[in-house]
Design a protein around this motif. Structure first.
Motif, PDB file in Angstrom:
ATOM      1  N   ARG A   1       0.835  -1.204   0.000  1.00  0.00           N
ATOM      2  CA  ARG A   1       0.000   0.000   0.000  1.00  0.00           C
ATOM      3  C   ARG A   1       0.871   1.256   0.000  1.00  0.00           C
ATOM      4  N   ALA A   2       1.960   1.222   0.763  1.00  0.00           N
ATOM      5  CA  ALA A   2       2.872   2.367   0.785  1.00  0.00           C
ATOM      6  C   ALA A   2       3.556   2.545  -0.568  1.00  0.00           C
ATOM      7  N   LEU A   3       3.860   1.433  -1.232  1.00  0.00           N
ATOM      8  CA  LEU A   3       4.547   1.477  -2.528  1.00  0.00           C
ATOM      9  C   LEU A   3       3.739   2.234  -3.572  1.00  0.00           C
ATOM     10  N   VAL A   4       2.414   2.053  -3.558  1.00  0.00           N
ATOM     11  CA  VAL A   4       1.570   2.659  -4.594  1.00  0.00           C
ATOM     12  C   VAL A   4       0.819   3.897  -4.102  1.00  0.00           C
TER      13      VAL A   4
ATOM     14  N   TYR B   1       0.463   7.135  -6.122  1.00  0.00           N
ATOM     15  CA  TYR B   1      -0.251   7.069  -7.389  1.00  0.00           C
ATOM     16  C   TYR B   1      -1.766   6.988  -7.201  1.00  0.00           C
ATOM     17  N   ARG B   2      -2.225   6.867  -5.982  1.00  0.00           N
ATOM     18  CA  ARG B   2      -3.649   6.701  -5.719  1.00  0.00           C
ATOM     19  C   ARG B   2      -4.450   7.975  -5.982  1.00  0.00           C
ATOM     20  N   ALA B   3      -3.789   9.112  -5.967  1.00  0.00           N
ATOM     21  CA  ALA B   3      -4.499  10.373  -6.160  1.00  0.00           C
ATOM     22  C   ALA B   3      -5.063  10.490  -7.571  1.00  0.00           C
ATOM     23  N   SER B   4      -4.396   9.860  -8.523  1.00  0.00           N
ATOM     24  CA  SER B   4      -4.877   9.905  -9.896  1.00  0.00           C
ATOM     25  C   SER B   4      -6.019   8.903 -10.070  1.00  0.00           C
ATOM     26  N   THR B   5      -6.706   9.004 -11.190  1.00  0.00           N
ATOM     27  CA  THR B   5      -7.826   8.103 -11.460  1.00  0.00           C
ATOM     28  C   THR B   5      -7.351   6.663 -11.513  1.00  0.00           C
ATOM     29  N   ALA B   6      -8.037   5.783 -10.784  1.00  0.00           N
ATOM     30  CA  ALA B   6      -7.645   4.378 -10.733  1.00  0.00           C
ATOM     31  C   ALA B   6      -7.761   3.739 -12.114  1.00  0.00           C
ATOM     32  N   GLN B   7      -6.767   2.952 -12.474  1.00  0.00           N
ATOM     33  CA  GLN B   7      -6.797   2.273 -13.764  1.00  0.00           C
ATOM     34  C   GLN B   7      -7.851   1.179 -13.763  1.00  0.00           C
ATOM     35  N   LYS B   8      -8.493   1.017 -14.904  1.00  0.00           N
ATOM     36  CA  LYS B   8      -9.538   0.008 -15.054  1.00  0.00           C
ATOM     37  C   LYS B   8      -8.902  -1.335 -15.429  1.00  0.00           C
TER      38      LYS B   8
ATOM     39  N   THR C   1     -10.567  -8.712  -6.902  1.00  0.00           N
ATOM     40  CA  THR C   1     -10.873  -7.320  -6.574  1.00  0.00           C
ATOM     41  C   THR C   1     -10.002  -6.832  -5.426  1.00  0.00           C
ATOM     42  N   HIS C   2      -9.708  -7.719  -4.483  1.00  0.00           N
ATOM     43  CA  HIS C   2      -8.835  -7.339  -3.367  1.00  0.00           C
ATOM     44  C   HIS C   2      -7.459  -6.909  -3.854  1.00  0.00           C
ATOM     45  N   TRP C   3      -6.799  -7.787  -4.636  1.00  0.00           N
ATOM     46  CA  TRP C   3      -5.436  -7.412  -5.009  1.00  0.00           C
ATOM     47  C   TRP C   3      -5.394  -6.325  -6.073  1.00  0.00           C
ATOM     48  N   THR C   4      -6.466  -6.179  -6.829  1.00  0.00           N
ATOM     49  CA  THR C   4      -6.533  -5.065  -7.785  1.00  0.00           C
ATOM     50  C   THR C   4      -6.627  -3.736  -7.048  1.00  0.00           C
ATOM     51  N   GLU C   5      -7.502  -3.665  -6.073  1.00  0.00           N
ATOM     52  CA  GLU C   5      -7.663  -2.419  -5.318  1.00  0.00           C
ATOM     53  C   GLU C   5      -6.443  -2.131  -4.453  1.00  0.00           C
ATOM     54  N   LEU C   6      -5.849  -3.169  -3.881  1.00  0.00           N
ATOM     55  CA  LEU C   6      -4.641  -2.986  -3.095  1.00  0.00           C
ATOM     56  C   LEU C   6      -3.534  -2.360  -3.947  1.00  0.00           C
ATOM     57  N   ALA C   7      -3.471  -2.779  -5.222  1.00  0.00           N
ATOM     58  CA  ALA C   7      -2.443  -2.280  -6.134  1.00  0.00           C
ATOM     59  C   ALA C   7      -2.792  -0.923  -6.733  1.00  0.00           C
ATOM     60  N   GLY C   8      -3.972  -0.403  -6.433  1.00  0.00           N
ATOM     61  CA  GLY C   8      -4.342   0.923  -6.899  1.00  0.00           C
ATOM     62  C   GLY C   8      -5.235   0.948  -8.121  1.00  0.00           C
ATOM     63  N   GLY C   9      -5.819  -0.189  -8.481  1.00  0.00           N
ATOM     64  CA  GLY C   9      -6.702  -0.234  -9.642  1.00  0.00           C
ATOM     65  C   GLY C   9      -8.146  -0.434  -9.243  1.00  0.00           C
ATOM     66  N   THR C  10      -9.016  -0.583 -10.264  1.00  0.00           N
ATOM     67  CA  THR C  10     -10.419  -0.863 -10.022  1.00  0.00           C
ATOM     68  C   THR C  10     -10.881  -1.954 -10.982  1.00  0.00           C
TER      69      THR C  10
ATOM     70  N   GLN D   1       3.162  -3.453  -9.600  1.00  0.00           N
ATOM     71  CA  GLN D   1       4.101  -3.030 -10.641  1.00  0.00           C
ATOM     72  C   GLN D   1       3.443  -3.018 -12.022  1.00  0.00           C
ATOM     73  N   ILE D   2       2.522  -3.948 -12.276  1.00  0.00           N
ATOM     74  CA  ILE D   2       1.795  -3.940 -13.543  1.00  0.00           C
ATOM     75  C   ILE D   2       1.031  -2.627 -13.695  1.00  0.00           C
ATOM     76  N   LEU D   3       0.362  -2.194 -12.639  1.00  0.00           N
ATOM     77  CA  LEU D   3      -0.447  -0.977 -12.712  1.00  0.00           C
ATOM     78  C   LEU D   3       0.399   0.280 -12.578  1.00  0.00           C
ATOM     79  N   ASN D   4       1.543   0.159 -11.938  1.00  0.00           N
ATOM     80  CA  ASN D   4       2.407   1.323 -11.688  1.00  0.00           C
ATOM     81  C   ASN D   4       3.850   0.974 -12.054  1.00  0.00           C
ATOM     82  N   PRO D   5       4.184   0.907 -13.335  1.00  0.00           N
ATOM     83  CA  PRO D   5       5.527   0.481 -13.765  1.00  0.00           C
ATOM     84  C   PRO D   5       6.657   1.291 -13.148  1.00  0.00           C
ATOM     85  N   ARG D   6       6.347   2.522 -12.728  1.00  0.00           N
ATOM     86  CA  ARG D   6       7.392   3.362 -12.136  1.00  0.00           C
ATOM     87  C   ARG D   6       7.859   2.845 -10.786  1.00  0.00           C
ATOM     88  N   THR D   7       7.144   1.871 -10.223  1.00  0.00           N
ATOM     89  CA  THR D   7       7.566   1.309  -8.928  1.00  0.00           C
ATOM     90  C   THR D   7       8.625   0.222  -9.094  1.00  0.00           C
TER      91      THR D   7
END
Length: 387
Positions: free
Chosen positions: A209-212, A215-222, A243-252, A334-340
């Motif tokens: 959660r700290a890692l991502v 990036y949470r402030a921006s619109t969550a990736q679908k 849905t759990h690991w998608t939301e944990l990673a910052g997506g929807t 990392q898939i949703l946030n490659p910069r990590t």
């Protein structure tokens, strides 16, 4: 360090159809931050174990007490994900004498068969319908049989009528998975090790959660999860572990609002959702290249941007809850946030996890295999998983 205590969110229980379909995505995520910290299974669990001299008693997830006079040395299980979790808690595979046919397939396809060669030839005691082969099980002389506790008498009664001890389990949420770890810790005489694994999961939840977070402030990736079916694809809904690991990673999850279990998904629906990322189940052979070559899907953003990925296969498939789930959380992040990538350290985490869970020094080539570098080679940003 002790796990953070996080607020729980309301939830509903998963249905058996989700598990029975074998998607492995399990069911309900129990929602984001509340999941791990709040469900310290050692405090509010369904598996209450009471020592009684050399014996012990476990209350399984049916609420039934199962007593043992001494150590359990032979375990048969019809439940697909349980062998990898038993091996992780035990640190070895030796006590497992019977498994599901689907588990055997996964063991032969993935690295688990390398970790534990005996897992490639273990006797099968049930198939996709989980109906036990009692005659085969009796020949194995197990001390206990693990079976689904919410599928009705047809899968448990034949075992109990044969005089076998049966632990009934339910599945699909992080809380239920943590309860399994606690049950297995008691069953195997490894309570302290089970506690260590749970603490590590809680710490990893906080870390991912700290890692991502930035990036949470921006619109969550679908995100869309797809599993191949005979007539197309099925997907995971809001009540699935995906849905759990998608939301944990910052997506929807774009299919969050669907009510049916593992619903069919048409090409038209995929086009309408237009997901940013598509994740392909580890339970089938469908690969990113198949979607890239599908002209009907070419307008989809994820296909157009080549953000289609095959879910990893480690000691077990990473889609559903298992002891390797924290690795799935980091992979999805990392898939949703490659910069990590430079801060994620997934490959090192894989090495540490396989050493902790299985006492195995995984090689770089085997790590490539787990991460499906071959299947994901042409997917955007996947080179970030090579280092």
């Amino acid at each position: 360090m002790p796990p953070a205590v996080l607020p729980a969110r309301p939830s509903s229980l998963p249905t058996r159809r989700t598990v029975l379909r074998g998607l492995g995505v399990g069911s309900l995520a129990l929602g984001g931050a509340g999941l791990l910290g709040a469900c310290s299974s050692r405090e509010t669990q369904d598996a209450k174990a009471v020592s009684a001299g050399a014996g012990f008693t476990i209350t399984d997830q049916r609420g039934k007490k199962v007593s043992f006079d001494g150590p359990v040395e032979r375990i048969a299980t019809a439940i697909i994900p349980s062998p990898s979790m038993l091996a992780a808690v035990d640190g070895r595979y030796d006590r497992i004498v019977g498994i599901n046919e689907s588990t055997l397939t996964a063991n032969r396809q993935g690295v688990f068969g390398t970790l534990f060669p005996a897992s490639r030839t273990t006797t099968t005691i049930a198939g996709a319908d989980f109906v036990p082969n009692v005659e085969t099980i009796m020949k194995l002389k197990p001390d206990v049989v693990l079976q689904w506790g919410d599928m009705g008498d047809e899968v448990i009664a034949p075992l109990e009528n044969a005089g076998l001890k049966v632990i009934g389990l339910t599945y699909g949420t992080q809380e239920m998975m943590e309860t399994w770890i606690t049950i297995f810790g008691t069953l195997l005489g490894k309570k302290e090790r089970a506690s260590t694994l749970l603490d590590r999961m809680h710490d990893e939840d906080t870390a991912v959660r700290a890692l991502v977070e930035q990036y949470r402030a921006s619109t969550a990736q679908k995100v869309l999860y797809l599993k191949a079916a005979s007539d197309g694809f099925t997907t995971a809904t809001g009540s699935d572990y995906m849905t759990h690991w998608t939301e944990l990673a910052g997506g929807t999850n774009v299919a969050h609002g669907l009510s049916a279990d593992a619903p069919q998904v048409s090409t038209e629906q995929i086009l309408a959702w237009d997901p940013d990322v598509i994740l392909l189940s580890a339970f089938d052979e469908k690969a990113p290249a198949d979607l890239f070559a599908d002209k009907a899907l070419s307008p989809v953003r994820a296909v157009r941007d080549r953000r289609v990925y095959k879910v990893p296969l480690g000691g077990y498939r990473w889609d559903p809850p298992c002891c390797e789930s924290p690795l799935m959380w980091r992979w999805a992040a990392q898939i949703l946030n490659p910069r990590t990538a430079s801060r994620n350290g997934l490959r090192e985490r894989i090495k540490e996890t396989f050493d902790l869970l299985y006492g195995y020094d995984i090689s770089a080539a085997e790590t490539d295999q787990v991460l499906r570098l071959d299947l994901n080679a042409k997917s955007a940003g996947y080179d970030g998983f090579r280092a």
